[in-house]
Design a protein around this motif. Structure first.
Motif, PDB file in Angstrom:
ATOM      1  N   ALA A 106       1.080  -1.181   0.069  1.00  0.00           N
ATOM      2  CA  ALA A 106      -0.093  -0.059   0.131  1.00  0.00           C
ATOM      3  C   ALA A 106       0.857   1.229  -0.061  1.00  0.00           C
ATOM      4  O   ALA A 106       0.555   2.139  -0.749  1.00  0.00           O
ATOM      5  N   ILE A 107       1.889   1.165   0.837  1.00  0.00           N
ATOM      6  CA  ILE A 107       2.756   2.508   0.990  1.00  0.00           C
ATOM      7  C   ILE A 107       3.599   2.464  -0.388  1.00  0.00           C
ATOM      8  O   ILE A 107       3.716   3.615  -0.815  1.00  0.00           O
ATOM      9  N   GLU A 108       4.072   1.514  -1.021  1.00  0.00           N
ATOM     10  CA  GLU A 108       4.706   1.674  -2.361  1.00  0.00           C
ATOM     11  C   GLU A 108       3.932   2.172  -3.313  1.00  0.00           C
ATOM     12  O   GLU A 108       4.398   2.894  -4.230  1.00  0.00           O
ATOM     13  N   LEU A 109       2.718   1.811  -3.387  1.00  0.00           N
ATOM     14  CA  LEU A 109       1.527   2.429  -4.189  1.00  0.00           C
ATOM     15  C   LEU A 109       1.505   3.813  -4.240  1.00  0.00           C
ATOM     16  O   LEU A 109       1.260   4.473  -5.137  1.00  0.00           O
ATOM     17  N   TYR A 110       1.509   4.185  -2.882  1.00  0.00           N
ATOM     18  CA  TYR A 110       1.185   5.558  -2.699  1.00  0.00           C
ATOM     19  C   TYR A 110       2.435   6.361  -3.284  1.00  0.00           C
ATOM     20  O   TYR A 110       2.254   7.561  -3.817  1.00  0.00           O
ATOM     21  N   GLY A 111       3.672   5.650  -3.118  1.00  0.00           N
ATOM     22  CA  GLY A 111       4.836   6.393  -3.642  1.00  0.00           C
ATOM     23  C   GLY A 111       4.696   6.683  -5.119  1.00  0.00           C
ATOM     24  O   GLY A 111       5.039   7.539  -5.681  1.00  0.00           O
ATOM     25  N   GLN A 112       4.220   5.446  -5.478  1.00  0.00           N
ATOM     26  CA  GLN A 112       4.294   5.295  -7.267  1.00  0.00           C
ATOM     27  C   GLN A 112       3.045   6.495  -7.678  1.00  0.00           C
ATOM     28  O   GLN A 112       3.074   7.213  -8.559  1.00  0.00           O
ATOM     29  N   MET A 113       2.009   6.684  -6.702  1.00  0.00           N
ATOM     30  CA  MET A 113       0.871   7.593  -6.947  1.00  0.00           C
ATOM     31  C   MET A 113       1.701   9.089  -7.196  1.00  0.00           C
ATOM     32  O   MET A 113       1.211   9.940  -7.888  1.00  0.00           O
ATOM     33  N   ARG A 114       2.543   9.218  -6.093  1.00  0.00           N
ATOM     34  CA  ARG A 114       3.114  10.536  -5.796  1.00  0.00           C
ATOM     35  C   ARG A 114       3.834  10.861  -7.101  1.00  0.00           C
ATOM     36  O   ARG A 114       4.061  11.906  -7.587  1.00  0.00           O
ATOM     37  N   SER A 115       4.883   9.902  -7.450  1.00  0.00           N
ATOM     38  CA  SER A 115       5.851   9.949  -8.540  1.00  0.00           C
ATOM     39  C   SER A 115       5.264  10.037  -9.826  1.00  0.00           C
ATOM     40  O   SER A 115       5.512  10.703 -10.818  1.00  0.00           O
ATOM     41  N   CYS A 116       3.865   9.480  -9.965  1.00  0.00           N
ATOM     42  CA  CYS A 116       3.200   9.855 -11.419  1.00  0.00           C
ATOM     43  C   CYS A 116       2.394  11.217 -11.266  1.00  0.00           C
ATOM     44  O   CYS A 116       1.386  11.460 -12.248  1.00  0.00           O
ATOM     45  N   SER A 117       2.700  12.048 -10.196  1.00  0.00           N
ATOM     46  CA  SER A 117       2.012  13.378 -10.223  1.00  0.00           C
ATOM     47  C   SER A 117       0.329  13.351 -10.202  1.00  0.00           C
ATOM     48  O   SER A 117      -0.318  14.034 -10.678  1.00  0.00           O
ATOM     49  N   VAL A 118      -0.111  12.346  -9.437  1.00  0.00           N
ATOM     50  CA  VAL A 118      -1.469  12.086  -9.280  1.00  0.00           C
ATOM     51  C   VAL A 118      -1.785  12.625  -7.848  1.00  0.00           C
ATOM     52  O   VAL A 118      -1.176  12.174  -6.703  1.00  0.00           O
ATOM     53  N   ASN A 119      -2.737  13.429  -7.790  1.00  0.00           N
ATOM     54  CA  ASN A 119      -3.044  14.114  -6.506  1.00  0.00           C
ATOM     55  C   ASN A 119      -3.736  13.125  -5.528  1.00  0.00           C
ATOM     56  O   ASN A 119      -4.631  12.532  -5.791  1.00  0.00           O
ATOM     57  N   CYS A 120      -3.175  13.252  -4.216  1.00  0.00           N
ATOM     58  CA  CYS A 120      -4.071  12.639  -3.253  1.00  0.00           C
ATOM     59  C   CYS A 120      -5.216  13.390  -2.930  1.00  0.00           C
ATOM     60  O   CYS A 120      -5.286  14.596  -2.953  1.00  0.00           O
ATOM     61  N   ASP A 121      -6.174  12.821  -2.154  1.00  0.00           N
ATOM     62  CA  ASP A 121      -7.100  13.584  -1.407  1.00  0.00           C
ATOM     63  C   ASP A 121      -7.257  13.131  -0.070  1.00  0.00           C
ATOM     64  O   ASP A 121      -6.669  12.292   0.340  1.00  0.00           O
ATOM     65  N   SER A 122      -8.653  13.341   0.494  1.00  0.00           N
ATOM     66  CA  SER A 122      -8.629  13.012   1.957  1.00  0.00           C
ATOM     67  C   SER A 122      -9.322  11.426   2.055  1.00  0.00           C
ATOM     68  O   SER A 122      -9.194  11.172   3.082  1.00  0.00           O
ATOM     69  N   PHE A 123      -9.162  10.876   0.879  1.00  0.00           N
ATOM     70  CA  PHE A 123      -9.610   9.395   1.091  1.00  0.00           C
ATOM     71  C   PHE A 123      -8.350   8.553   0.809  1.00  0.00           C
ATOM     72  O   PHE A 123      -8.225   7.464   1.315  1.00  0.00           O
ATOM     73  N   THR A 124      -7.383   9.200   0.404  1.00  0.00           N
ATOM     74  CA  THR A 124      -6.099   8.875   0.308  1.00  0.00           C
ATOM     75  C   THR A 124      -5.259   8.478   1.667  1.00  0.00           C
ATOM     76  O   THR A 124      -4.845   7.471   2.080  1.00  0.00           O
ATOM     77  N   PHE A 125      -5.213   9.599   2.277  1.00  0.00           N
ATOM     78  CA  PHE A 125      -4.359   9.543   3.487  1.00  0.00           C
ATOM     79  C   PHE A 125      -4.903   8.793   4.408  1.00  0.00           C
ATOM     80  O   PHE A 125      -3.831   8.038   5.195  1.00  0.00           O
TER      81      PHE A 125
END
Length: 659
Positions: A106-125
Motif C-alpha cells: 500500500a505504501i509503495e503504491l502511494y509512492g508510485q501515485m506521488r511519482s506519477c503526479s496523481v493528486n492525493c485527496d482526503s480518501f488517500t491519507f
C-alpha cells in the motif's frame, strides 16, 4: 414450398439453459458484493467480452469487488490493465492492499501515485496512514504528515484522526495528543475522541485514557467498549464490570470485552455466568465470543457447557474459522475429552501451525505420544511449518511417556531442520524429560549449559524429578538455589518437604516448615473441581464448609471401607507430618480430589466418567485410591492435575504410573 423447421437445441441445453446475460445495472449490483475467485474471474471475463473494461465505472467497481473478496493479487492485475489510472483507481488499490494487511505494498503504491503526479485527496491519507501505523514506520508517517499539511488537508478531522492513530501505533502517543489538542473543539467528533483514548490504551497509558473518557462531551458504544476492554486487560475486572453495567447500550464487542476480561483475570466462573446472561440479551454471540469463553470451560473442566457451546455454534451457524476450531480443540483437551478434540481437528477445513500445535499439546497432556508424532508428521507432509510451540508439545509428549532418545532428537531437530532457536521452555521440557527418566545428572548438566539464565521453573522441574527418584542430596542443592531466587514461592518448600518426608527425614521437614512460618510463606491449598449437571463444584483439602459435607464424608467413609476390604493401604509416605499412622491416614483421606470423587459417585450417572480438575500434582496415595475406585466401583475417572491427564479405568491409569 413450406419452410423447414429449425433444428432443436441439444437436449442438455433444453434441460440446462444458459443463464440470461446480466444488464449493465444488474452487473453493477453483482460487483457490489463479495465473490469467490471463480466468480470474480467470470465477471471479469464478461466485462472483457462486452468491452466494459474500457468503462472506468465498471473497472473501478471490479477493483472494489476484489477488495470485498479479499483478493489483492487479482485486484492488482486489474489495476495494471488500466491505462493512466486516476486518483480513484489508486485510492481503490491502496485501500485493497491496506484492508488485506498488505501494508508495505500500500505504501509503495502511494509512492508510485506521488511519482506519477496523481493528486492525493482526503480518501488517500487515512488509508496510507493506517498502513504506516501497522508497520510502525515513523519516518514515513512524519513525511506523510508534512504532505497532508502541504496539500491543505491539515484542518480535516478525518485526516487528523488518522494521524493520531498512526502516531499512537508508532508509540508516539504524546505527538498524537498534540495533533488531538490542535483540532478545534467544535470540529472533533466522537471517532476522534475514541481514537485518542484507544491510542493511550495501546501504549499502556490507562490513567490518561480514563481521564479523556471522563472529559468526552459525547460517548458512543465504541467509547465505552474501549475503556471496558482496557480495564479488563490491565486486570481491574471490578472496574470493567462497573462500567459495563453503566453502559446505556451494548453491542457484541461490549460482551466480548467483558468476557475476555474475566478470563484474562482468572475469573472463569464469572465469564461463564456472563455468557449465560448474554443468551438472554438481544445481542447474539459471534465467533469472537466463543473463542473468548471456551478457555473458561477448559480451565474449569466444564465439558457439558463446552459441548453446549459447540452445539450452539452449529445451530446458529457461527463462523467456524481456524480460531474457533483451535479454541474448541483446546477446550475439549483440557476437559478430558481427547476424542472430541480429535474430531474437531479432523473436520477442520483449514489447519495452520497454531491449530496443529494445539492438537499436539492436547495429545501430549493425555499421554498419547504416538498420535502427537502423527500430527507432526502430517504437518511435514502438508508443508505446515512447525513453530516453537509445536516442539514444546512434542517434548512434553516424550516426557510423559519416557521417550528420552526421541525427545533429544526432536530438540536437535529444531535448529538443524527448521532453524528454530530453542528457548527456555524447550530446555525446561528437556530437563523434565531427562529428570523423569532418572537421568538427574544429565538434567543438571543441561541446566548449567543453557545459553540463557535458567528460569526458576526449570530448576523446579529438576527438584520435582529429585522427588520422584528420592535424591535428597541434589534436591537440597537445587531447593536452596530456588529459595534464594523466589523466597516467597511455597512450591519449592513443599517439594523439598515432600522429599524429606518420603525419605523419613522428619526433623529436616519440621525445620523447613518452621522456616516457612517465620517467612510468612503459606502452603497453597489443594483444590479440585468437578462438573455435575452443568454446574461446577469446588472442593478444598479438608473441606468442612460444603453444604453437603455430611453425606460426602459418609460416602467417602464407605469408599474407604470397601477399598480396604480389597487390599487398599493408604500410602502414608505421602503425608507431610511426623505424626502417628492414624493421623496420617486421616490427613490423606480428605485430599480435595477424594472429596470430589465421592461427590461425583453420589451425584452422577454411573455410565458417565467422573471428571476432576486439580490445581496441584496428584499424590501417590490418591493415585492408588483412584485406580481402585475405577476397578471396584466400575467408574471411569479422568483427572487433570497441574502436569497432565490421568485416565483411570478398570484399576489402571493411562500414565502407567509414570508421572
Amino acid at each position: 414450398m413450406a419452410c423447414s423447421a429449425l433444428p432443436s437445441p441439444p437436449i442438455h441445453q433444453q434441460l440446462n439453459p444458459p443463464p440470461p446475460t446480466p444488464t449493465h445495472p444488474q452487473l453493477l449490483t453483482l460487483l457490489k458484493s463479495p465473490k469467490t475467485p471463480t466468480q470474480l474471474k467470470t465477471l471479469h471475463a464478461h466485462l472483457i467480452k462486452t468491452s466494459l473494461t474500457h468503462n472506468h465505472l465498471f473497472q473501478g467497481q471490479l477493483l472494489l469487488c476484489c477488495n470485498l473478496s479479499n483478493s489483492p493479487a487479482y485486484a492488482r492485475r486489474v489495476f495494471d490493465t488500466v491505462p493512466n489510472p486516476t486518483q480513484f483507481f489508486y485510492n481503490a488499490m491502496i485501500k485493497c492492499y491496506s484492508e488485506n494487511d498488505h501494508h508495505k505494498e500500500a505504501i509503495e503504491l502511494y509512492g508510485q501515485m506521488r511519482s506519477c503526479s496523481v493528486n492525493c485527496d482526503s480518501f488517500t491519507f487515512p488509508v496510507v496512514l493506517r498502513s504506516v501505523g501497522s508497520l510502525r514506520w515513523r519516518g514515513i508517517g512524519e513525511e506523510v504528515h508534512g504532505y497532508v499539511v502541504k496539500m491543505g488537508f491539515g484542518g480535516l478531522v478525518i485526516a487528523n484522526t488518522a494521524l493520531i492513530d498512526m502516531y499512537c501505533c508508532c508509540g508516539m502517543w504524546s505527538v498524537g495528543r498534540q495533533v488531538f489538542d490542535r483540532i478545534g473543539e467544535r470540529v472533533k467528533d466522537v471517532i476522534c475522541w475514541n481514537t485518542m483514548i484507544a491510542g493511550y490504551v495501546k501504549n499502556g497509558n490507562f490513567l490518561s485514557a480514563k481521564e479523556l473518557f471522563d472529559e468526552m462531551p459525547e460517548r458512543n458504544v465504541s467509547s465505552w467498549n474501549t475503556v471496558v476492554d482496557m480495564y479488563g486487560k490491565c486486570g481491574d475486572v471490578g472496574m470493567a464490570r462497573r462500567l459495563f453495567d453503566e453502559m446505556p447500550a451494548r453491542d457484541v464487542i461490549s460482551w466480548n470485552a467483558m468476557i475476555s476480561g474475566y478470563v484474562h483475570g482468572g475469573r472463569f466462573s464469572d465469564a461463564l455466568e456472563l455468557f449465560r446472561m448474554m443468551q438472554g440479551s438481544d445481542v447474539k454471540p459471534n465467533e469472537v465470543t466463543v473463542v473468548a469463553v471456551l478457555p473458561a470451560c477448559g480451565h474449569l473442566g466444564a465439558l457439558d457447557l463446552g459441548q453446549w457451546i459447540h452445539s450452539y455454534i452449529k445451530r446458529n451457524r457461527v463462523k467456524m474459522d481456524v480460531y474457533v476450531d483451535t479454541a474448541l480443540i483446546d477446550m475439549y483437551g483440557k476437559c478430558g475429552s481427547v476424542e472430541d478434540a480429535r474430531g474437531v481437528f479432523d473436520n477442520a477445513e483449514m489447519k495452520d501451525t497454531f491449530l496443529c500445535s494445539t492438537m499436539i499439546e492436547v495429545l501430549a497432556m493425555h499421554g498419547k505420544a504416538e498420535e502427537a508424532f502423527g500430527v507432526f508428521n502430517y504437518m511435514r507432509r502438508t508443508g505446515i511449518r512447525p513453530s516453537n510451540i509445536t516442539f514444546v508439545g512434542l517434548l512434553k509428549a516424550c516426557s510423559h511417556v519416557g521417550l528420552v532418545d526421541i525427545g533429544v532428537e526432536y530438540f536437535g531437530m529444531m535448529s538443524k531442520d527448521f532453524e528454530l532457536v530453542p528457548k527456555v521452555e524447550h530446555y525446561g521440557c528437556l530437563v523434565d524429560l531427562l529428570g523423569r527418566a532418572g537421568h538427574l545428572e544429565k538434567a543438571y548438566e543441561t541446566i548449567k549449559s543453557m545459553p540463557m539464565e535458567p528460569h526458576p521453573i526449570v530448576w523446579g522441574t529438576l527438584l520435582s524429578a529429585c522427588r520422584i527418584h528420592c535424591n535428597v542430596k541434589l534436591a537440597e542443592e537445587v531447593a536452596l538455589h530456588l529459595i534464594e531466587l523466589e523466597p516467597q514461592n511455597c512450591g519449592h518448600y513443599v517439594l523439598l518437604s515432600n522429599i524429606y518426608s518420603k525419605a523419613g527425614k522428619w526433623n529436616e521437614a519440621a525445620k523447613l516448615r518452621k522456616i516457612m512460618k517465620e517467612k510468612g510463606v503459606m502452603k497453597k491449598p489443594g483444590c479440585s473441581s468437578i462438573e455435575v449437571d452443568h454446574s461446577v463444584y469446588e472442593f478444598f483439602a479438608g473441606d468442612c464448609i460444603h453444604p453437603r459435607r455430611k453425606e460426602i464424608y459418609e460416602m467417602l467413609d464407605k469408599i474407604i471401607t470397601r477399598l480396604k476390604s480389597e487390599g487398599y493401604s493408604p500410602k502414608t509416605s505421602s503425608a507431610l507430618h511426623d505424626v502417628d499412622i492414624d493421623e496420617k491416614e486421616q490427613a490423606l483421606l480428605y485430599h480435595s480430589e477424594k472429596l470430589a470423587a465421592a461427590f461425583g459417585l453420589l451425584n452422577s450417572n454411573h455410565k458417565t466418567p467422573i471428571r476432576i480438575v486439580k490445581n496441584l500434582r496428584i499424590c501417590d496415595d490418591c493415585h492408588v485410591f483412584m485406580k481402585m475406585v475405577s476397578k471396584y466401583f466400575g467408574r471411569s475417572l479422568i483427572i487433570r492435575d497441574c502436569n497432565r491427564f490421568h485416565h483411570f479405568k478398570d484399576g489402571s491409569c493411562s500414565c502407567c504410573d509414570y508421572w
